[in-house]
Structure formats: structure tokens, C-alpha cells
Design an enzyme around this catalytic site. Structure first.
Site, PDB file in Angstrom:
ATOM      1  N   HIS A  18       6.652  -4.453  18.261  1.00 40.20           N
ATOM      2  CA  HIS A  18       7.820  -4.014  17.485  1.00 40.20           C
ATOM      3  C   HIS A  18       7.330  -3.764  16.075  1.00 40.20           C
ATOM      4  O   HIS A  18       7.123  -4.682  15.288  1.00 40.20           O
ATOM      5  CB  HIS A  18       8.888  -5.114  17.531  1.00 40.20           C
ATOM      6  CG  HIS A  18      10.219  -4.686  16.992  1.00 40.20           C
ATOM      7  ND1 HIS A  18      11.076  -3.869  17.692  1.00 40.20           N
ATOM      8  CD2 HIS A  18      10.849  -4.958  15.819  1.00 40.20           C
ATOM      9  CE1 HIS A  18      12.175  -3.666  16.985  1.00 40.20           C
ATOM     10  NE2 HIS A  18      12.048  -4.311  15.830  1.00 40.20           N
ATOM     11  N   LYS A 163      18.075   3.282  16.479  1.00 41.45           N
ATOM     12  CA  LYS A 163      17.559   3.161  15.122  1.00 41.45           C
ATOM     13  C   LYS A 163      16.046   3.181  15.180  1.00 41.45           C
ATOM     14  O   LYS A 163      15.454   2.583  16.090  1.00 41.45           O
ATOM     15  CB  LYS A 163      18.056   1.852  14.474  1.00 41.45           C
ATOM     16  CG  LYS A 163      17.748   1.776  12.990  1.00 41.45           C
ATOM     17  CD  LYS A 163      18.496   0.633  12.326  1.00 41.45           C
ATOM     18  CE  LYS A 163      17.721  -0.654  12.425  1.00 41.45           C
ATOM     19  NZ  LYS A 163      18.353  -1.730  11.630  1.00 41.45           N
ATOM     20  N   LYS A 165      12.431   2.398  13.178  1.00 40.31           N
ATOM     21  CA  LYS A 165      11.761   1.698  12.085  1.00 40.31           C
ATOM     22  C   LYS A 165      10.700   2.625  11.501  1.00 40.31           C
ATOM     23  O   LYS A 165       9.779   3.053  12.204  1.00 40.31           O
ATOM     24  CB  LYS A 165      11.093   0.418  12.614  1.00 40.31           C
ATOM     25  CG  LYS A 165      12.078  -0.632  13.102  1.00 40.31           C
ATOM     26  CD  LYS A 165      12.739  -1.335  11.945  1.00 40.31           C
ATOM     27  CE  LYS A 165      13.542  -2.533  12.404  1.00 40.31           C
ATOM     28  NZ  LYS A 165      14.183  -3.226  11.278  1.00 40.31           N
ATOM     29  N   ASP A 194      15.567   2.847   9.603  1.00 34.30           N
ATOM     30  CA  ASP A 194      15.426   1.675   8.738  1.00 34.30           C
ATOM     31  C   ASP A 194      14.081   1.777   8.041  1.00 34.30           C
ATOM     32  O   ASP A 194      13.037   1.718   8.689  1.00 34.30           O
ATOM     33  CB  ASP A 194      15.512   0.396   9.574  1.00 34.30           C
ATOM     34  CG  ASP A 194      15.449  -0.870   8.721  1.00 34.30           C
ATOM     35  OD1 ASP A 194      15.371  -0.740   7.481  1.00 34.30           O
ATOM     36  OD2 ASP A 194      15.487  -1.971   9.295  1.00 34.30           O
ATOM     37  N   GLU A 220      18.819   3.031   6.248  1.00 36.87           N
ATOM     38  CA  GLU A 220      18.936   1.604   5.923  1.00 36.87           C
ATOM     39  C   GLU A 220      17.865   1.186   4.927  1.00 36.87           C
ATOM     40  O   GLU A 220      16.679   1.448   5.124  1.00 36.87           O
ATOM     41  CB  GLU A 220      18.804   0.777   7.208  1.00 36.87           C
ATOM     42  CG  GLU A 220      18.902  -0.708   6.996  1.00 36.87           C
ATOM     43  CD  GLU A 220      18.901  -1.499   8.298  1.00 36.87           C
ATOM     44  OE1 GLU A 220      18.786  -2.735   8.228  1.00 36.87           O
ATOM     45  OE2 GLU A 220      19.004  -0.880   9.375  1.00 36.87           O
ATOM     46  N   ASP A 245      20.655  -3.712   3.334  1.00 35.59           N
ATOM     47  CA  ASP A 245      20.292  -4.773   4.284  1.00 35.59           C
ATOM     48  C   ASP A 245      19.642  -5.924   3.526  1.00 35.59           C
ATOM     49  O   ASP A 245      20.295  -6.891   3.162  1.00 35.59           O
ATOM     50  CB  ASP A 245      19.363  -4.214   5.360  1.00 35.59           C
ATOM     51  CG  ASP A 245      18.877  -5.303   6.322  1.00 35.59           C
ATOM     52  OD1 ASP A 245      19.473  -6.399   6.345  1.00 35.59           O
ATOM     53  OD2 ASP A 245      17.898  -5.066   7.054  1.00 35.59           O
ATOM     54  N   LYS A 269      24.225  -9.780   8.141  1.00 34.23           N
ATOM     55  CA  LYS A 269      23.391 -10.681   8.945  1.00 34.23           C
ATOM     56  C   LYS A 269      23.828 -12.098   8.618  1.00 34.23           C
ATOM     57  O   LYS A 269      23.844 -12.477   7.444  1.00 34.23           O
ATOM     58  CB  LYS A 269      21.903 -10.494   8.617  1.00 34.23           C
ATOM     59  CG  LYS A 269      21.365  -9.132   9.030  1.00 34.23           C
ATOM     60  CD  LYS A 269      19.896  -8.995   8.672  1.00 34.23           C
ATOM     61  CE  LYS A 269      19.339  -7.667   9.165  1.00 34.23           C
ATOM     62  NZ  LYS A 269      17.928  -7.476   8.770  1.00 34.23           N
ATOM     63  N   GLU A 323      23.506  -4.441  15.991  1.00 37.21           N
ATOM     64  CA  GLU A 323      22.096  -4.360  16.388  1.00 37.21           C
ATOM     65  C   GLU A 323      21.698  -5.611  17.176  1.00 37.21           C
ATOM     66  O   GLU A 323      20.572  -6.069  17.090  1.00 37.21           O
ATOM     67  CB  GLU A 323      21.245  -4.228  15.111  1.00 37.21           C
ATOM     68  CG  GLU A 323      19.820  -3.807  15.322  1.00 37.21           C
ATOM     69  CD  GLU A 323      19.062  -3.670  14.016  1.00 37.21           C
ATOM     70  OE1 GLU A 323      17.852  -3.927  14.020  1.00 37.21           O
ATOM     71  OE2 GLU A 323      19.681  -3.315  13.000  1.00 37.21           O
TER      72      GLU A 323
END
Length: 369
Positions: A18, A163, A165, A194, A220, A245, A269, A323
Site C-alpha cells: 500500500h 481514491k 494515493k 490523496d 485530499e 485530512d 478520522k 474510506e
């Protein structure tokens, strides 16, 4: 009274690397907190973070140490207080440590909801929905792999919002990657990005213009956490949604961002906010300021994920979905009954407390010794 407060570090490999601007994850360390009362009621919480200190100020190791050294003795000393008084005592005696506070608060709310025989959402004002939409993050960094992964998710009716990254490569390379995926998936599939605060303001101007022209829906955290002025200028300059964020660290920062028009969307979050109750406060600030909401994740396992889902189920405005795919990124299941993902959404349990049952034998096999 609380009989025991345990903090467990549980290591679980991810189904694929990831890749983010701040780290590439191949294993996630879940930080689970188990609180047991004198009469045997058990509450669970989670304080999982991303990438150790590469992401934020707390790491799995610091969370465990601080809970054992400061939180546990304090909780055991608080005899005869109700849950609100207990939370007030924690705030009064312990500074910072938002992730640790969130885990402790979640476990105590889990206990309280179980005692009352109610789903945890009903302690947060009451749910408005029984499930929340869940997107999927494409983070392999490989365009063809990401397209194939997204198509598979759409066919399985598991996710239809994605989304990406970005931020670890040159702006032009990242934009090319994103727009190739957008073109392959078509106009009906929402694509967001993001940046994980990786761009300078000039890079953001260039990148956001190209992404906006290419049909991307949301950007983001394009800039550094404390560069609120740049976030404000970008929000005013572009029609595309700009989401805060990492800059959003609870109700106080939510107020500052709202007051300066530095974001059009807030990624809530619960751990970043310092707790489920504080996450609800962030949502209240957003609603009062006309800012849209998105339910964020720290890639928690099932405990933090379902705690977040209970919280987000109470939000009147959840325009950009959530998410909450963290458990789907893990190769091991630690619940006796997995969370229910279907028709692009995550179901919020209707049973008492968090509404989950952990497999403690499995956790014991996976925990860091």
C-alpha cells in the site's frame, strides 16, 4: 472500577503493498485496547496509525507505553465516576495522545453501550443510516494493476468509488497515472486523489488544474499540515473539492479551517480527532460552516473501523462517503464474524456496543511478543 487495561500490538500482513507519499505498507500493526471491568464487562478500542512516526506524532510503541504508564493507572484510580466525568479526568490529566485517547474512549463507550443494551451509535446521538458507503484506495502505484483491481471491485459490487494515493512521483507522472485510470473506468466512476501533503503550492496549482480538467472529483490534503494559507488559496481558486485530512486534528483545528475557508470537505478520522465524541464535534463544526463530510480511516482493523462506522452513521451530511476499507486490506480476520461489506456499503451492527466479537485466540497468535 476497571480490573485490567491491556494494550496489544497485532501484526497483520496486507494483501498487497500500500504505497503512499509518506510510507509503503506491507504489514499493518493494529493497536488494540481491551478494558475489563470488575464485574466482567469487556470493552474494545483501537489506536492504529500509519507508517509509525512517518505519518504523525504517535506510533504503536508510544501508544502502548503511554497507555500502560499513564492511562491505565489513572483509570484505575477513578472510582465512582460516570463516563462523562471519566473522559473529563483523562483530558485534564493527559495532554495530546489523541490516538491513545480515542482507543480508551472507544472501549469505555463499548462497555457503556453494552450495559445499556444499545448499539454504540445510540450513545453518539443516534444513527441516521444502517450502512455507510465505502470507497477503495488504489495504491499499488502501477497503472495497469490499479485499473484491473478497480474493475474487479466494480464487478463484485464491493466498491465503485476509488481514491488514488499520489505525491511520491513528479506531478506530471502522478497526473498521467490518475487520468489513465479515470479514462479506463469511465465518467460514471468517481475518482479522488490523496496527495498526503506532498506538494508545494506551485506543484498543487499545476496538478490540481490538470486533475480538475480530467474529471477528478476531489483532492485530499495537497499541502503541508500547517500551510493553511495555501489550502485556503487552493480552495478558493479551484472548483474541485479540496479536502483537509492531516490538517484536521480535532474540533479546534476544524474551527480554524472552517473560519478561514481552507477546505470544502473535512475528512473526519476518529483517532485524529481524539475520540468518537470529538469526531462528532468536528462534524458539527462542518455542518455549521456548510462544509461537506467524508469518513476517513487510519487503515484500522475491524475494531477502529466499526467504531468509525457507528460514528459516521450519525452524521446528517456524509456527502463523500467513507474510506472504511481497512479490514479488507488485511490478510487475517480477527473477528469471529467478519464485518458485512455488500452493495458498496458497510453495515453498522444493531447489537449492543460495537456489535462485534473478537477471536482472542487468533489475536494472541498474531500479537507482537
Amino acid at each position: 472500577m476497571y480490573k485490567s487495561i491491556e494494550t496489544l500490538l497485532v501484526e497483520i500482513p496486507t494483501i498487497r503493498p500500500h504505497k503512499m507519499a509518506v510510507a509503503t505498507m506491507q504489514t499493518q500493526t493494529l493497536v488494540l485496547v481491551k478494558i475489563t471491568t470488575e464485574d466482567g464487562v469487556i470493552g474494545w478500542g483501537e489506536a492504529t496509525t500509519i507508517g509509525g512516526l512517518g505519518y504523525g506524532e504517535e506510533s504503536p510503541e508510544s501508544i502502548k507505553t503511554n497507555i500502560e504508564t499513564y492511562f491505565a493507572p489513572l483509570l484505575k484510580s477513578l472510582a465512582g465516576l460516570n463516563i462523562a466525568q471519566t473522559f473529563a479526568a483523562i483530558k485534564r490529566n493527559i495532554n495530546g495522545n489523541r490516538f491513545a485517547k480515542c482507543a480508551i474512549q472507544t472501549a469505555l463507550l463499548d462497555i457503556q453501550a453494552k450495559r445499556l443494551g444499545l448499539p454504540l451509535s445510540e450513545l453518539l446521538g443516534g444513527r441516521l443510516r444502517d450502512s455507510v458507503p465505502v470507497l477503495w484506495v488504489l495504491a499499488s502505484g502501477n497503472t495497469e494493476k490499479d485499473i484491473a483491481e478497480a474493475q474487479k471491485m466494480i464487478e463484485a459490487k464491493r466498491h465503485n468509488i476509488f481514491k488514488l494515493k499520489i505525491g511520491s512521483r513528479a506531478v506530471e507522472a502522478d497526473v498521467e497515472h490518475v487520468l489513465a485510470i479515470k479514462q479506463a473506468l469511465g465518467k460514471d466512476v468517481s475518482i479522488r486523489v490523496d496527495v498526503n501533503r506532498a506538494w508545494s503550492e506551485l506543484e498543487a496549482i499545476k496538478g490540481i488544474q490538470l486533475l480538475q480538467d480530467g474529471g477528478v472529483d476531489l483532492i485530499e490534503q495537497p499541502c503541508a499540515i500547517d500551510n493553511i494559507d495555501a489550502m485556503q488559496r487552493l480552495t478558493r481558486r479551484f472548483d474541485i473539492a479540496i479536502m483537509a485530512d492531516e490538517s484536521l486534528m480535532g474540533p479546534g483545528t476544524a474551527y480554524k479551517l472552517a473560519k478561514t475557508n481552507a477546505a470544502s470537505v473535512f475528512a473526519v478520522k476518529v483517532a485524529q480527532s481524539g475520540g468518537l465524541l470529538e469526531g462528532c464535534d468536528v462534524a458539527t463544526v462542518a455542518n455549521l460552516a456548510g462544509i461537506d463530510l467524508y469518513g476517513g480511516t487510519m487503515l484500522e482493523g475491524p475494531v477502529g473501523t466499526i467504531a468509525s462506522a457507528h460514528t459516521f452513521s450519525t452524521f446528517a451530511n456524509l456527502a463523500y462517503g467513507t474510506e472504511l476499507f481497512g479490514p479488507l486490506l488485511l490478510t487475517e480476520e480477527i473477528l469471529k464474524t467478519p464485518l458485512q461489506y455488500q452493495n458498496f456499503e458497510l453495515a453498522v451492527p444493531k447489537t449492543a456496543g460495537l456489535g462485534i466479537e473478537l477471536d482472542e485466540d487468533k489475536i494472541d497468535n498474531l500479537r507482537r511478543k
